[in-house]
Write an enzyme that holds these catalytic residues in place. Structure first.
Site, PDB file in Angstrom:
ATOM      1  N   THR A  94     -11.673  -4.534   6.547  1.00 29.13           N
ATOM      2  CA  THR A  94     -12.064  -3.373   5.737  1.00 29.13           C
ATOM      3  C   THR A  94     -10.866  -2.679   5.089  1.00 29.13           C
ATOM      4  OG1 THR A  94     -11.991  -2.019   7.728  1.00 29.13           O
ATOM      5  CG2 THR A  94     -14.150  -2.884   7.082  1.00 29.13           C
ATOM      6  N   ASP A  96      -5.665  -5.127   2.331  1.00 23.13           N
ATOM      7  CA  ASP A  96      -5.350  -6.558   2.293  1.00 23.13           C
ATOM      8  C   ASP A  96      -6.537  -7.395   2.757  1.00 23.13           C
ATOM      9  OD1 ASP A  96      -2.913  -5.511   1.697  1.00 23.13           O
ATOM     10  OD2 ASP A  96      -1.800  -6.569   3.268  1.00 23.13           O
ATOM     11  N   THR A 144       6.101  -6.815   8.919  1.00 19.78           N
ATOM     12  CA  THR A 144       6.402  -5.801   7.900  1.00 19.78           C
ATOM     13  C   THR A 144       7.888  -5.556   7.700  1.00 19.78           C
ATOM     14  OG1 THR A 144       6.313  -3.413   7.495  1.00 19.78           O
ATOM     15  CG2 THR A 144       5.964  -4.082   9.744  1.00 19.78           C
ATOM     16  N   GLU A 203       9.062  -2.747   7.499  1.00 22.82           N
ATOM     17  CA  GLU A 203       9.408  -1.587   8.334  1.00 22.82           C
ATOM     18  C   GLU A 203      10.253  -2.010   9.531  1.00 22.82           C
ATOM     19  OE1 GLU A 203       8.988   2.118   7.243  1.00 22.82           O
ATOM     20  OE2 GLU A 203       8.844   1.938   9.423  1.00 22.82           O
ATOM     21  N   TYR A 252       5.593   2.789  14.624  1.00 20.76           N
ATOM     22  CA  TYR A 252       4.867   1.705  13.952  1.00 20.76           C
ATOM     23  C   TYR A 252       5.755   0.462  13.824  1.00 20.76           C
ATOM     24  CZ  TYR A 252       3.143  -0.964   9.908  1.00 20.76           C
ATOM     25  OH  TYR A 252       2.744  -1.975   9.059  1.00 20.76           O
ATOM     26  N   LYS A 307       5.157  -3.187  15.539  1.00 17.60           N
ATOM     27  CA  LYS A 307       5.084  -4.407  14.712  1.00 17.60           C
ATOM     28  C   LYS A 307       6.136  -5.434  15.151  1.00 17.60           C
ATOM     29  CE  LYS A 307       1.845  -4.131  11.513  1.00 17.60           C
ATOM     30  NZ  LYS A 307       0.795  -5.144  11.323  1.00 17.60           N
TER      31      LYS A 307
HETATM   32  P1  NAP Z   1      -5.010  -0.774   6.031  1.00 18.87           P
HETATM   33  O1  NAP Z   1      -5.617  -0.639   4.665  1.00 18.87           O
HETATM   34  O2  NAP Z   1      -4.549   0.439   6.741  1.00 18.87           O
HETATM   35  O3  NAP Z   1      -6.077  -1.552   6.929  1.00 18.87           O
HETATM   36  C1  NAP Z   1      -5.969  -1.568   8.326  1.00 18.87           C
HETATM   37  C2  NAP Z   1      -7.186  -2.263   8.915  1.00 18.87           C
HETATM   38  O4  NAP Z   1      -7.061  -2.284  10.346  1.00 18.87           O
HETATM   39  C3  NAP Z   1      -8.530  -1.578   8.610  1.00 18.87           C
HETATM   40  O5  NAP Z   1      -9.491  -2.569   8.331  1.00 18.87           O
HETATM   41  C4  NAP Z   1      -8.862  -0.880   9.918  1.00 18.87           C
HETATM   42  O6  NAP Z   1     -10.255  -0.719  10.141  1.00 18.87           O
HETATM   43  C5  NAP Z   1      -8.319  -1.896  10.909  1.00 18.87           C
HETATM   44  N1  NAP Z   1      -8.157  -1.346  12.256  1.00 18.87           N
HETATM   45  C6  NAP Z   1      -7.527  -0.202  12.618  1.00 18.87           C
HETATM   46  N2  NAP Z   1      -7.626  -0.013  13.940  1.00 18.87           N
HETATM   47  C7  NAP Z   1      -8.347  -1.062  14.436  1.00 18.87           C
HETATM   48  C8  NAP Z   1      -8.786  -1.431  15.715  1.00 18.87           C
HETATM   49  N3  NAP Z   1      -8.501  -0.696  16.802  1.00 18.87           N
HETATM   50  N4  NAP Z   1      -9.503  -2.564  15.857  1.00 18.87           N
HETATM   51  C9  NAP Z   1      -9.813  -3.325  14.774  1.00 18.87           C
HETATM   52  N5  NAP Z   1      -9.426  -3.030  13.520  1.00 18.87           N
HETATM   53  C10 NAP Z   1      -8.696  -1.899  13.353  1.00 18.87           C
HETATM   54  O7  NAP Z   1      -3.753  -1.780   5.957  1.00 18.87           O
HETATM   55  P2  NAP Z   1      -3.325  -2.810   4.806  1.00 18.87           P
HETATM   56  O8  NAP Z   1      -2.462  -2.101   3.835  1.00 18.87           O
HETATM   57  O9  NAP Z   1      -4.495  -3.586   4.366  1.00 18.87           O
HETATM   58  O10 NAP Z   1      -2.332  -3.755   5.633  1.00 18.87           O
HETATM   59  C11 NAP Z   1      -2.843  -4.894   6.335  1.00 18.87           C
HETATM   60  C12 NAP Z   1      -1.865  -5.252   7.433  1.00 18.87           C
HETATM   61  O11 NAP Z   1      -0.586  -5.556   6.882  1.00 18.87           O
HETATM   62  C13 NAP Z   1      -1.625  -4.142   8.450  1.00 18.87           C
HETATM   63  O12 NAP Z   1      -1.427  -4.758   9.710  1.00 18.87           O
HETATM   64  C14 NAP Z   1      -0.329  -3.500   7.981  1.00 18.87           C
HETATM   65  O13 NAP Z   1       0.334  -2.895   9.060  1.00 18.87           O
HETATM   66  C15 NAP Z   1       0.404  -4.715   7.453  1.00 18.87           C
HETATM   67  N6  NAP Z   1       1.359  -4.469   6.376  1.00 18.87           N
HETATM   68  C16 NAP Z   1       0.968  -3.787   5.262  1.00 18.87           C
HETATM   69  C17 NAP Z   1       1.861  -3.617   4.221  1.00 18.87           C
HETATM   70  C18 NAP Z   1       1.464  -2.873   2.977  1.00 18.87           C
HETATM   71  O14 NAP Z   1       2.366  -2.471   2.221  1.00 18.87           O
HETATM   72  N7  NAP Z   1       0.173  -2.725   2.685  1.00 18.87           N
HETATM   73  C19 NAP Z   1       3.170  -4.162   4.306  1.00 18.87           C
HETATM   74  C20 NAP Z   1       3.503  -4.869   5.449  1.00 18.87           C
HETATM   75  C21 NAP Z   1       2.598  -5.048   6.480  1.00 18.87           C
HETATM   76  P3  NAP Z   1     -11.064   0.619   9.656  1.00 18.87           P
HETATM   77  O15 NAP Z   1     -11.238   0.449   8.168  1.00 18.87           O
HETATM   78  O16 NAP Z   1     -12.326   0.518  10.391  1.00 18.87           O
HETATM   79  O17 NAP Z   1     -10.203   1.787  10.037  1.00 18.87           O
HETATM   80  N1  GDD Z   2       2.863   8.601   2.577  1.00 15.62           N
HETATM   81  C1  GDD Z   2       3.734   9.450   1.995  1.00 15.62           C
HETATM   82  N2  GDD Z   2       3.304  10.667   1.614  1.00 15.62           N
HETATM   83  N3  GDD Z   2       4.993   9.025   1.809  1.00 15.62           N
HETATM   84  C2  GDD Z   2       5.848   9.871   1.196  1.00 15.62           C
HETATM   85  C3  GDD Z   2       5.471  11.138   0.762  1.00 15.62           C
HETATM   86  C4  GDD Z   2       4.134  11.577   0.988  1.00 15.62           C
HETATM   87  O1  GDD Z   2       3.739  12.695   0.663  1.00 15.62           O
HETATM   88  N4  GDD Z   2       6.541  11.727   0.180  1.00 15.62           N
HETATM   89  C5  GDD Z   2       7.547  10.846   0.239  1.00 15.62           C
HETATM   90  N5  GDD Z   2       7.140   9.725   0.852  1.00 15.62           N
HETATM   91  C6  GDD Z   2       7.973   8.552   1.159  1.00 15.62           C
HETATM   92  C7  GDD Z   2       7.971   8.165   2.627  1.00 15.62           C
HETATM   93  O2  GDD Z   2       8.815   9.047   3.366  1.00 15.62           O
HETATM   94  C8  GDD Z   2       8.519   6.744   2.512  1.00 15.62           C
HETATM   95  O3  GDD Z   2       9.920   6.767   2.397  1.00 15.62           O
HETATM   96  C9  GDD Z   2       7.929   6.261   1.189  1.00 15.62           C
HETATM   97  O4  GDD Z   2       7.459   7.423   0.486  1.00 15.62           O
HETATM   98  C10 GDD Z   2       6.777   5.269   1.328  1.00 15.62           C
HETATM   99  O5  GDD Z   2       5.816   5.815   2.209  1.00 15.62           O
HETATM  100  P1  GDD Z   2       4.387   5.098   2.422  1.00 15.62           P
HETATM  101  O6  GDD Z   2       3.734   4.873   1.121  1.00 15.62           O
HETATM  102  O7  GDD Z   2       3.661   5.895   3.443  1.00 15.62           O
HETATM  103  O8  GDD Z   2       4.771   3.644   2.953  1.00 15.62           O
HETATM  104  P2  GDD Z   2       5.765   3.144   4.098  1.00 15.62           P
HETATM  105  O9  GDD Z   2       6.902   2.441   3.414  1.00 15.62           O
HETATM  106  O10 GDD Z   2       6.098   4.205   5.057  1.00 15.62           O
HETATM  107  O11 GDD Z   2       4.852   2.085   4.873  1.00 15.62           O
HETATM  108  C11 GDD Z   2       4.058   1.136   4.155  1.00 15.62           C
HETATM  109  O12 GDD Z   2       4.803  -0.030   3.926  1.00 15.62           O
HETATM  110  C12 GDD Z   2       5.182  -0.746   5.114  1.00 15.62           C
HETATM  111  C13 GDD Z   2       6.008  -1.952   4.650  1.00 15.62           C
HETATM  112  O13 GDD Z   2       7.321  -1.572   4.426  1.00 15.62           O
HETATM  113  C14 GDD Z   2       2.806   0.861   4.985  1.00 15.62           C
HETATM  114  O14 GDD Z   2       1.905   0.090   4.227  1.00 15.62           O
HETATM  115  C15 GDD Z   2       3.131   0.103   6.257  1.00 15.62           C
HETATM  116  O15 GDD Z   2       1.920  -0.279   6.909  1.00 15.62           O
HETATM  117  C16 GDD Z   2       3.927  -1.145   5.854  1.00 15.62           C
HETATM  118  O16 GDD Z   2       4.244  -1.901   6.996  1.00 15.62           O
END
Ligand code: NAP
Ligand code: GDD
Length: 325
Positions: A12, A15, A127, A129, A151, A155
């Site tokens: 949901t 990704d 990630t 991160e 986080y 990870k």
């Molecule tokens: P997201 O939109 O936050 O989606 C997270 C998903 O995890 C949702 O479907 C959520 O379900 C599910 N979830 C949360 N808690 C759970 C639980 N206890 N049991 C089962 N499912 C659960 O994340 P995304 O951006 O698609 O990212 C996908 C994955 O890639 C994540 O693992 C994230 O950490 C990783 N990642 C993301 C990025 C990025 O930039 N997007 C980069 C690097 C790695 P609900 O909808 O029900 O809450």
């Molecule tokens: N969310 C958020 N909100 N971030 C802010 C804000 C704000 O109001 N103002 C500044 N930022 C800065 C954060 O401090 C961070 O440096 C940057 O914007 C990106 O924040 P996010 O978009 O929350 O992403 P992230 O880099 O912390 O994490 C995302 O990317 C990771 C991969 O590097 C998430 O998708 C993680 O799940 C993922 O692993």
């Protein structure tokens, strides 16, 4: 030959929805782990038109028995573990939950795969991160990790567990070390979507300012639709491995804002207000990935630059906000 089955945790999420669509288009039977929630979490699958095609299985990453049942029911030969508490900011407020869902949850999925079908291929959503306080200017698979958030640490545990299951159980378990990737389906709490939603609201007179934290941090932002392709490619390789997936370009949050506001003819300086509430206890100042291995071994390449990505997101939010009642 019968269609292949795949199981996606986190179906949901952003990704999960794009990956479900990609696999369905490739002819897979797609099963998704669906944690029961009181609100509608299926809007992304609905948006991509795949809600009625995916088969949802009730379960939670913290409940190993539900994961075993999902493996049995789906008969999956490919398992993508995308489920997580994925918002970095929340991980300081809920560090234990983040460790359990994002860290031990991955171990639970690995265990379910090992118990039910150890030959199934496994993908872990690692990630950038994990690089945190970066140890090299451009981060590759060889760069040492230094996570800066609960986080990132959760990870990193999941990442090493994936490697351990590959090495000790001979499983085809791969990790994609993905840098930030965004889309119109991005959660509103992440900075790109927070900005593009605010730009649309300000342009339409429904909001007057945008409060942000550290706008000097830099991220390597790509398009989620490109990145799920890399996940699939990793599981098609003969050997499991780890891959950095990134664009190789980094931009400040400030410049990302400028692009978003300029797209609708506004000056971001007039609307962005710095609010310490959004600062993090420990920041990841800069991320910049080196995707050479993914390019050479997977034949993968990012197709969408930041301006194209942000304007796509602003356009989607302009439409969404204008349709609100
Ligand atoms: P997201 O939109 O936050 O989606 C997270 C998903 O995890 C949702 O479907 C959520 O379900 C599910 N979830 C949360 N808690 C759970 C639980 N206890 N049991 C089962 N499912 C659960 O994340 P995304 O951006 O698609 O990212 C996908 C994955 O890639 C994540 O693992 C994230 O950490 C990783 N990642 C993301 C990025 C990025 O930039 N997007 C980069 C690097 C790695 P609900 O909808 O029900 O809450
Ligand atoms: N969310 C958020 N909100 N971030 C802010 C804000 C704000 O109001 N103002 C500044 N930022 C800065 C954060 O401090 C961070 O440096 C940057 O914007 C990106 O924040 P996010 O978009 O929350 O992403 P992230 O880099 O912390 O994490 C995302 O990317 C990771 C991969 O590097 C998430 O998708 C993680 O799940 C993922 O692993």
């Amino acid at each position: 030959m019968a269609n292949k089955s795949a199981l996606i945790t986190g179906i949901t999420g952003q990704d999960g929805a794009y990956l479900a669509k990609l696999l369905i288009d490739k002819g897979y039977n797609v099963f998704g782990l669906h944690a029961r929630r009181s609100t509608n979490t299926l809007w992304r699958l609905q948006h991509l038109g795949v809600e009625s095609t995916v088969q949802l299985v009730e379960g939670d990453l913290m409940d190993l028995s539900s994961l075993i049942r999902a493996m049995e029911k789906s008969q999956a030969c490919e398992v993508y573990n995308l489920g997580a508490q994925s918002f970095v900011g929340t991980s300081w407020d809920q560090p234990v939950l983040t460790a359990q869902v994002t860290g031990v949850g991955a171990l639970n999925v690995l265990e379910a795969v090992r118990i039910v079908n150890a030959k199934a291929r496994f993908y872990q959503a690692s990630t950038s991160e994990m690089f945190g306080l970066i140890q090299e200017e451009k981060q590759s698979e060889e760069t040492p990790f230094y996570p800066r958030s609960p986080y990132g640490i959760a990870k990193l545990y999941a990442h090493w567990m994936t490697i351990n299951y590959r090495e000790s159980h001979g499983m085809h378990a791969s990790s994609g070390i993905l840098f930030n990737h965004e889309s119109p389906l991005r959660g509103i709490e992440f900075v790109t979507r927070k900005v593009t939603d605010a730009v649309a609201r300000i342009k339409q007179g429904k909001q007057h300012e945008l409060r942000l934290g550290n706008i000097d941090s830099k991220r390597d932002w790509g398009f989620a639709g490109d990145y799920v392709e890399a996940m699939w490619l990793m599981l098609q390789q003969d050997l499991a491995d780890d891959f950095v997936v990134a664009t190789g370009q980094t931009t400040t949050v400030r410049d990302m804002c400028r692009i978003a506001f300029e797209h609708v003819g506004l000056d971001h300086d007039k609307f962005v207000v710095i609010d310490p509430k959004f600062y993090r206890p420990a920041e990841v100042d800069v991320l910049l990935g080196n995707p050479a291995k993914a390019i050479n071994k997977l034949g993968w390449r990012a197709t969408t630059d930041l301006t194209t990505l942000i304007t796509m997101m602003v356009d989607a939010d302009m439409k969404r906000v204008s349709q609100e009642v």
